[in-house]
Design a protein around this motif. Structure first.
Motif, PDB file in Angstrom:
ATOM      1  N   THR A 320       8.634  27.195  -5.293  1.00 40.42           N
ATOM      2  CA  THR A 320       9.553  28.176  -4.699  1.00 40.42           C
ATOM      3  C   THR A 320      10.718  28.463  -5.650  1.00 40.42           C
ATOM      4  O   THR A 320      11.079  29.617  -5.891  1.00 40.42           O
ATOM      5  CB  THR A 320      10.090  27.655  -3.358  1.00 40.42           C
ATOM      6  OG1 THR A 320       8.998  27.452  -2.456  1.00 40.42           O
ATOM      7  CG2 THR A 320      11.075  28.647  -2.734  1.00 40.42           C
ATOM      8  N   LEU A 321      11.302  27.409  -6.200  1.00 40.04           N
ATOM      9  CA  LEU A 321      12.423  27.573  -7.130  1.00 40.04           C
ATOM     10  C   LEU A 321      11.992  28.313  -8.393  1.00 40.04           C
ATOM     11  O   LEU A 321      12.732  29.150  -8.919  1.00 40.04           O
ATOM     12  CB  LEU A 321      12.989  26.203  -7.496  1.00 40.04           C
ATOM     13  CG  LEU A 321      13.740  25.451  -6.387  1.00 40.04           C
ATOM     14  CD1 LEU A 321      13.998  24.008  -6.802  1.00 40.04           C
ATOM     15  CD2 LEU A 321      15.053  26.156  -6.072  1.00 40.04           C
ATOM     16  N   MET A 322      10.797  28.001  -8.896  1.00 42.50           N
ATOM     17  CA  MET A 322      10.323  28.635 -10.129  1.00 42.50           C
ATOM     18  C   MET A 322      10.010  30.114  -9.928  1.00 42.50           C
ATOM     19  O   MET A 322       9.986  30.881 -10.883  1.00 42.50           O
ATOM     20  CB  MET A 322       9.107  27.880 -10.681  1.00 42.50           C
ATOM     21  CG  MET A 322       9.448  26.500 -11.208  1.00 42.50           C
ATOM     22  SD  MET A 322       8.104  25.664 -12.103  1.00 42.50           S
ATOM     23  CE  MET A 322       6.850  25.475 -10.824  1.00 42.50           C
ATOM     24  N   ARG A 323       9.789  30.508  -8.678  1.00 41.44           N
ATOM     25  CA  ARG A 323       9.607  31.944  -8.376  1.00 41.44           C
ATOM     26  C   ARG A 323      10.945  32.664  -8.241  1.00 41.44           C
ATOM     27  O   ARG A 323      10.991  33.864  -7.985  1.00 41.44           O
ATOM     28  CB  ARG A 323       8.807  32.113  -7.073  1.00 41.44           C
ATOM     29  CG  ARG A 323       7.343  31.729  -7.178  1.00 41.44           C
ATOM     30  CD  ARG A 323       6.554  32.235  -5.966  1.00 41.44           C
ATOM     31  NE  ARG A 323       7.043  31.662  -4.724  1.00 41.44           N
ATOM     32  CZ  ARG A 323       6.553  30.563  -4.157  1.00 41.44           C
ATOM     33  NH1 ARG A 323       5.562  29.902  -4.755  1.00 41.44           N
ATOM     34  NH2 ARG A 323       7.037  30.111  -3.019  1.00 41.44           N
ATOM     35  N   GLY A 324      12.031  31.919  -8.374  1.00 40.00           N
ATOM     36  CA  GLY A 324      13.357  32.504  -8.237  1.00 40.00           C
ATOM     37  C   GLY A 324      13.807  32.629  -6.804  1.00 40.00           C
ATOM     38  O   GLY A 324      14.782  33.338  -6.503  1.00 40.00           O
ATOM     39  N   GLU A 325      13.128  31.923  -5.893  1.00 41.11           N
ATOM     40  CA  GLU A 325      13.461  31.976  -4.479  1.00 41.11           C
ATOM     41  C   GLU A 325      14.230  30.717  -4.070  1.00 41.11           C
ATOM     42  O   GLU A 325      14.221  29.711  -4.777  1.00 41.11           O
ATOM     43  CB  GLU A 325      12.181  32.111  -3.646  1.00 41.11           C
ATOM     44  CG  GLU A 325      11.356  33.347  -3.993  1.00 41.11           C
ATOM     45  CD  GLU A 325       9.981  33.327  -3.339  1.00 41.11           C
ATOM     46  OE1 GLU A 325       9.722  32.411  -2.531  1.00 41.11           O
ATOM     47  OE2 GLU A 325       9.162  34.213  -3.648  1.00 41.11           O
ATOM     48  N   THR A 326      14.870  30.771  -2.923  1.00 42.99           N
ATOM     49  CA  THR A 326      15.636  29.633  -2.412  1.00 42.99           C
ATOM     50  C   THR A 326      14.838  28.924  -1.325  1.00 42.99           C
ATOM     51  O   THR A 326      14.437  29.554  -0.343  1.00 42.99           O
ATOM     52  CB  THR A 326      16.982  30.096  -1.828  1.00 42.99           C
ATOM     53  OG1 THR A 326      17.719  30.772  -2.851  1.00 42.99           O
ATOM     54  CG2 THR A 326      17.790  28.905  -1.323  1.00 42.99           C
ATOM     55  N   PRO A 327      14.575  27.611  -1.484  1.00 42.62           N
ATOM     56  CA  PRO A 327      13.858  26.871  -0.435  1.00 42.62           C
ATOM     57  C   PRO A 327      14.600  26.932   0.890  1.00 42.62           C
ATOM     58  O   PRO A 327      15.831  27.069   0.927  1.00 42.62           O
ATOM     59  CB  PRO A 327      13.807  25.440  -0.986  1.00 42.62           C
ATOM     60  CG  PRO A 327      13.955  25.597  -2.458  1.00 42.62           C
ATOM     61  CD  PRO A 327      14.872  26.766  -2.645  1.00 42.62           C
ATOM     62  N   GLU A 328      13.862  26.826   1.971  1.00 42.39           N
ATOM     63  CA  GLU A 328      14.460  26.876   3.307  1.00 42.39           C
ATOM     64  C   GLU A 328      15.495  25.774   3.485  1.00 42.39           C
ATOM     65  O   GLU A 328      16.553  25.986   4.073  1.00 42.39           O
ATOM     66  CB  GLU A 328      13.363  26.739   4.365  1.00 42.39           C
ATOM     67  CG  GLU A 328      13.848  26.867   5.787  1.00 42.39           C
ATOM     68  CD  GLU A 328      12.719  26.756   6.798  1.00 42.39           C
ATOM     69  OE1 GLU A 328      13.018  26.563   7.996  1.00 42.39           O
ATOM     70  OE2 GLU A 328      11.538  26.852   6.400  1.00 42.39           O
ATOM     71  N   LYS A 329      15.188  24.573   2.974  1.00 42.60           N
ATOM     72  CA  LYS A 329      16.116  23.445   3.048  1.00 42.60           C
ATOM     73  C   LYS A 329      16.229  22.809   1.664  1.00 42.60           C
ATOM     74  O   LYS A 329      15.218  22.632   0.982  1.00 42.60           O
ATOM     75  CB  LYS A 329      15.618  22.391   4.042  1.00 42.60           C
ATOM     76  CG  LYS A 329      15.504  22.862   5.477  1.00 42.60           C
ATOM     77  CD  LYS A 329      14.965  21.729   6.345  1.00 42.60           C
ATOM     78  CE  LYS A 329      14.821  22.150   7.794  1.00 42.60           C
ATOM     79  NZ  LYS A 329      14.255  21.049   8.625  1.00 42.60           N
ATOM     80  N   PRO A 330      17.437  22.412   1.247  1.00 38.91           N
ATOM     81  CA  PRO A 330      17.561  21.732  -0.044  1.00 38.91           C
ATOM     82  C   PRO A 330      17.119  20.272   0.022  1.00 38.91           C
ATOM     83  O   PRO A 330      16.839  19.652  -0.991  1.00 38.91           O
ATOM     84  CB  PRO A 330      19.062  21.827  -0.346  1.00 38.91           C
ATOM     85  CG  PRO A 330      19.704  21.867   1.003  1.00 38.91           C
ATOM     86  CD  PRO A 330      18.749  22.640   1.882  1.00 38.91           C
ATOM     87  N   LEU A 331      17.066  19.742   1.236  1.00 38.93           N
ATOM     88  CA  LEU A 331      16.777  18.328   1.435  1.00 38.93           C
ATOM     89  C   LEU A 331      15.671  18.192   2.482  1.00 38.93           C
ATOM     90  O   LEU A 331      15.812  18.684   3.599  1.00 38.93           O
ATOM     91  CB  LEU A 331      18.054  17.622   1.888  1.00 38.93           C
ATOM     92  CG  LEU A 331      18.083  16.116   2.069  1.00 38.93           C
ATOM     93  CD1 LEU A 331      19.527  15.616   1.922  1.00 38.93           C
ATOM     94  CD2 LEU A 331      17.554  15.717   3.450  1.00 38.93           C
TER      95      LEU A 331
END
Length: 344
Positions: A320-331
């Motif tokens: 998700t991060l490598m696609r430039g998107e923000t994960p739903e939860k950081p933890l």
């Protein structure tokens, strides 16, 4: 008669463009096909692979990284390969990343912060697309390297005590809570002199120690002389030695919480050899539910940790991060499970 493919490189090496011309597709399609991306038609993949094999094309990762400013590999840093815990985690992460077209470049840190720093320096030279790294205890130099590189990163196994805007992306479970929960289970069984035996003494082991200590302090039963800590590598042999030492020097102990299953397995073997009844005379518990724990005599009580799920979930978060998107939860807290068997 078909003309031979012209090679424009002085080295005589067949290029991605050569394969693209011969296959009648674009270079980007060749790249995606050779990575086996699911979005590419299987028949097209087969055609591109056949042309590639015929021409003798060998991908050049360095050239790909230079062109894209990122390679198609993900760096993974883990402490050990001799521990099933990390093998399971690595296997799950690698399968998930490979399905998305990424290769993994693994480094083994041996619980050494300086070695971890050097491995990261070396891997950053390859311009990785992402990084999976174990724990949250990196030294300052490693933290600066990670920040300057701006490579998407997910931490494995550990979770911070609290979450805020500076919380790194993490997937794991709460080690302190797991240590406390197992200790409370032993207390509920009527055990009152519970020792804690640990090796390796990495940050996660020390968090389990803190959980054990907190549970006993809450019950007004904490005794610092029942902490048995050895910085040596964890093993069955060491578990047997520690068990004998505890039973000789602290005979009133009625339960032993070992920080890892291999230590606890060694203790069970030592108990059989010494004729010490488990759990009637002393209960034994471990951590991680490693292979063989359910086959011990008696079967080992332990904490089952979700290492494969951690590897898979962390890999998905990194994608998700490598696609430039923000994960739903950081933890992401995947929890743990107390597995009560006949050793307690």
């Amino acid at each position: 008669m078909s003309l031979p493919i012209k090679n424009h490189r002085a080295s005589g090496r067949v290029t991605l463009s050569d394969v693209a011309r011969a296959a009648g597709v674009s270079p980007s399609t060749v790249s995606r096909a050779l990575r086996g991306e699911r979005a590419v038609d299987p028949a097209l993949i087969e055609r591109v692979v056949a042309v590639s094999d015929k021409l003798g094309y060998v991908p050049d990762p360095a050239a790909r990284a230079l062109a894209s400013q990122r390679s198609n590999h993900v760096a993974i840093l883990i402490p050990l390969l001799s521990n099933t815990l990390f093998v399971d985690l690595l296997d799950a992460a690698q399968k998930t990343l490979r399905a998305a077209g990424y290769q993994t470049l693994m480094g083994v840190t041996h619980y050494d912060s300086s070695e971890e720093e050097q491995l990261l320096r070396e891997q950053l030279l390859h311009r990785p697309a992402g990084l999976l790294i174990t724990g949250l205890d990196q030294n300052l130099a490693t933290q600066k390297l990670m920040a300057r590189s701006q490579v998407p990163c997910v931490h494995l196994m550990d979770l911070p005590a609290t979450a805020d805007s500076k919380t790194p992306y993490c997937v794991g479970f709460r080690q302190i809570e797991a240590g406390a929960s197992l200790t409370k289970m032993l207390l509920q069984q009527g055990r009152r002199r519970i020792a804690f035996a640990a090796a390796q003494l990495d940050p996660r082991v020390m968090q389990r120690l803190y959980g054990w200590r907190s549970a006993l302090q809450e019950a007004n039963l904490y005794d610092p002389t029942t902490e048995w800590l050895n910085p040596a590598a964890s093993s069955l042999a060491l578990g047997g030695i520690m068990f004998e030492q505890i039973m000789q020097q602290r005979p009133a102990v009625d339960a032993i919480f070992f920080c890892n299953d291999d230590l606890a397995q060694g203790a069970l073997l030592a108990a059989l050899r010494l004729g010490i009844a488990v759990p009637r005379q002393v209960a034994i518990a471990g951590f991680n539910d490693l292979t063989g724990s359910d086959q011990m005599l008696p079967p080992l009580t332990t904490v089952r940790t979700p290492r494969a799920r951690i590897g898979e979930s962390a890999a998905h978060m990194l994608l998700t991060l490598m696609r430039g998107e923000t994960p739903e939860k950081p933890l992401v807290d995947l929890g743990f499970e107390i597995i009560q068997r006949q050793s307690s």
